[in-house]
Scaffold this motif. Structure first.
Motif, PDB file in Angstrom:
ATOM      1  N   ILE A 112       0.848  -1.191   0.000  1.00  0.00           N
ATOM      2  CA  ILE A 112       0.000   0.000   0.000  1.00  0.00           C
ATOM      3  C   ILE A 112       0.886   1.245   0.000  1.00  0.00           C
ATOM      4  O   ILE A 112       1.950   1.268   0.619  1.00  0.00           O
ATOM      5  N   GLU A 113       0.457   2.256  -0.735  1.00  0.00           N
ATOM      6  CA  GLU A 113       1.127   3.564  -0.758  1.00  0.00           C
ATOM      7  C   GLU A 113       0.144   4.609  -0.275  1.00  0.00           C
ATOM      8  O   GLU A 113      -0.994   4.675  -0.747  1.00  0.00           O
ATOM      9  N   ASN A 120       2.367  -4.225  11.984  1.00  0.00           N
ATOM     10  CA  ASN A 120       2.491  -4.674  10.602  1.00  0.00           C
ATOM     11  C   ASN A 120       3.109  -3.555   9.768  1.00  0.00           C
ATOM     12  O   ASN A 120       3.034  -2.379  10.110  1.00  0.00           O
ATOM     13  N   ASP A 121       3.724  -3.936   8.659  1.00  0.00           N
ATOM     14  CA  ASP A 121       4.443  -2.968   7.822  1.00  0.00           C
ATOM     15  C   ASP A 121       3.522  -1.891   7.271  1.00  0.00           C
ATOM     16  O   ASP A 121       3.938  -0.753   7.060  1.00  0.00           O
ATOM     17  N   ILE A 122       2.274  -2.226   7.030  1.00  0.00           N
ATOM     18  CA  ILE A 122       1.350  -1.282   6.401  1.00  0.00           C
ATOM     19  C   ILE A 122       1.029  -0.126   7.340  1.00  0.00           C
ATOM     20  O   ILE A 122       1.129   1.049   6.974  1.00  0.00           O
ATOM     21  N   SER A 123       0.643  -0.413   8.580  1.00  0.00           N
ATOM     22  CA  SER A 123       0.307   0.667   9.505  1.00  0.00           C
ATOM     23  C   SER A 123       1.549   1.482   9.874  1.00  0.00           C
ATOM     24  O   SER A 123       1.472   2.687  10.096  1.00  0.00           O
ATOM     25  N   GLU A 124       2.716   0.838   9.920  1.00  0.00           N
ATOM     26  CA  GLU A 124       3.947   1.582  10.175  1.00  0.00           C
ATOM     27  C   GLU A 124       4.238   2.548   9.028  1.00  0.00           C
ATOM     28  O   GLU A 124       4.719   3.660   9.240  1.00  0.00           O
ATOM     29  N   LEU A 162      -3.468   0.494  -3.239  1.00  0.00           N
ATOM     30  CA  LEU A 162      -3.123  -0.775  -2.588  1.00  0.00           C
ATOM     31  C   LEU A 162      -3.231  -1.940  -3.556  1.00  0.00           C
ATOM     32  O   LEU A 162      -3.897  -1.875  -4.576  1.00  0.00           O
ATOM     33  N   LYS A 163      -2.511  -3.006  -3.185  1.00  0.00           N
ATOM     34  CA  LYS A 163      -2.609  -4.281  -3.895  1.00  0.00           C
ATOM     35  C   LYS A 163      -3.032  -5.342  -2.905  1.00  0.00           C
ATOM     36  O   LYS A 163      -2.502  -5.414  -1.793  1.00  0.00           O
TER      37      LYS A 163
END
Length: 376
Positions: free
Chosen positions: A50-51, A348-352, A373-374
């Protein structure tokens, strides 16, 4: 700042019920949807990447509603149809640049902009019976042309346009570049119905179209609509059901949704990329989101009361609107914009990644945050 639109976000994202898709033969373009349940997972488990794009909070750039997001040539165009209608232009990093035209009745000004698209080096804005043109590089007004009929959605094709008509028209008009009508399709519709938010969907070499009260996704080809995908609901909104629920006594859409009961249908959002299909539908008076993996030929609906949003920490899942470069595009919004991330929840990497974008563990934003996002 997003109070006026919060009910839409909460409503779009579903409650109760889920679906399980059985394998579909290669030569079948049918998605079978049943009433099953998917639960006990984190939202981050569905996402591979996700960006986030934090939009400028310049006082001139505050958004009250998002109806369309368009990415083009390192710019982001955001259409806001109601509640101070405007088209805002940002750089790819979220910095505000300018508005495309403005509200009013002068040259290049508008009262109700319905849709926008890119046509070569021109940005085109659909305003009722007209198309307004602006230079893509600086947003300056070029001129307008009458299309001769009311329309609420449009898309450019290789040799013309396709329009979803409004007012008394209930059809899809396919035209040449001068908007001369070549064919009329789909004689069923809802008068003045302006949902779904995005009606036309480029997908590889196909241009797809869907209508709110129809379970068929159409392909626009050779100046006509042909069925491309069928969403096979276990208890569908048939024409007979619609006649009873909607057309009887000219009931409103809200009355239709209120009285649907166990029936399944009413597609408000439908988007797809190379690997996934995502759509929302109604069941038991609630909007359900459905995610289908085209590679595995299976799919699931998402129940926010059972699935934890550990990505953006909203009370609902992020609102997906469209696709861009094989990603799903949408936005997240924090009403009055102060949410503190619970201790220990950033795992998780996304929320970070979101926290790094905001440069804080407390969210203080006046504008929504866009994402691409993917899914896994």
């Amino acid at each position: 700042m997003m109070n006026n639109y919060n009910y839409v976000l909460a409503f779009i994202f579903f409650i109760l019920s889920c679906c399980n898709v059985k394998e579909v033969p290669e030569n079948e373009l049918v998605i079978k949807v049943k009433d099953d349940i998917l639960d006990n997972i984190n939202y981050s488990e569905l996402i591979s990447d996700i960006e986030f794009i934090k939009l400028d909070e310049n006082p001139d750039a505050i958004i009250t509603q998002i109806d369309k997001i368009l990415f083009h040539n390192n710019k982001i165009y955001i259409l806001q149809r109601f509640f101070n209608p405007r088209v805002l232009v940002f750089e790819n990093n979220g910095k505000y640049l300018y508005d495309l035209g403005k509200e009013g009745d002068g040259p290049g000004e508008y009262m109700y902009p319905y849709d926008l698209l890119v046509n070569n080096d021109t940005i085109e804005l659909l305003v009722a019976n007209f198309i307004y043109s602006y230079k893509e590089n600086n947003g300056k007004y070029i001129g307008s042309k009458s299309i001769g009929f009311p329309a609420v959605r449009f898309k450019k094709t290789s040799d013309g346009y396709v329009f979803k008509c409004g007012g008394d028209e209930k059809e899809i008009f396919i035209t040449d570049n001068e908007t001369n009508v070549l064919s009329k399709n789909m004689d069923k519709g809802i008068r003045n119905e302006i949902n779904p938010l995005i009606s036309f969907h480029p997908q590889n070499d196909n241009l797809l179209f869907h209508m709110t009260l129809n379970d068929t996704i159409f392909q626009i080809q050779n100046n006509k609509l042909t069925p491309f995908r069928i969403i096979n609901f276990e208890k569908p909104l048939t024409d007979e059901v619609l006649n009873n629920l909607y057309h009887r006594n000219n009931s409103s859409i809200s009355e239709l949704k209120k009285n649907m009961g166990d029936y399944m249908g009413y597609l408000k959002v439908y988007v797809e990329n190379e690997s996934h299909i995502y759509f929302t539908y109604m069941h038991k008076n609630q909007n359900i989101a459905f995610l289908y993996d085209k590679r595995k030929k299976e799919g699931w609906s998402i129940d926010p009361s059972e699935i934890k949003n550990n990505v953006t920490f909203e009370g609902y899942a992020p609102f997906i609107m469209d696709t861009y470069n094989n990603t799903f595009v949408g936005y997240i919004s924090y009403p009055h914009s102060s949410i503190e991330i619970p201790n220990g929840e950033i795992k998780n990497d996304i929320s970070e990644k979101l926290m790094r974008e905001l440069n804080s563990e407390k969210i203080n934003v006046d504008n929504p945050i866009l994402f691409k996002l993917k899914f896994k």
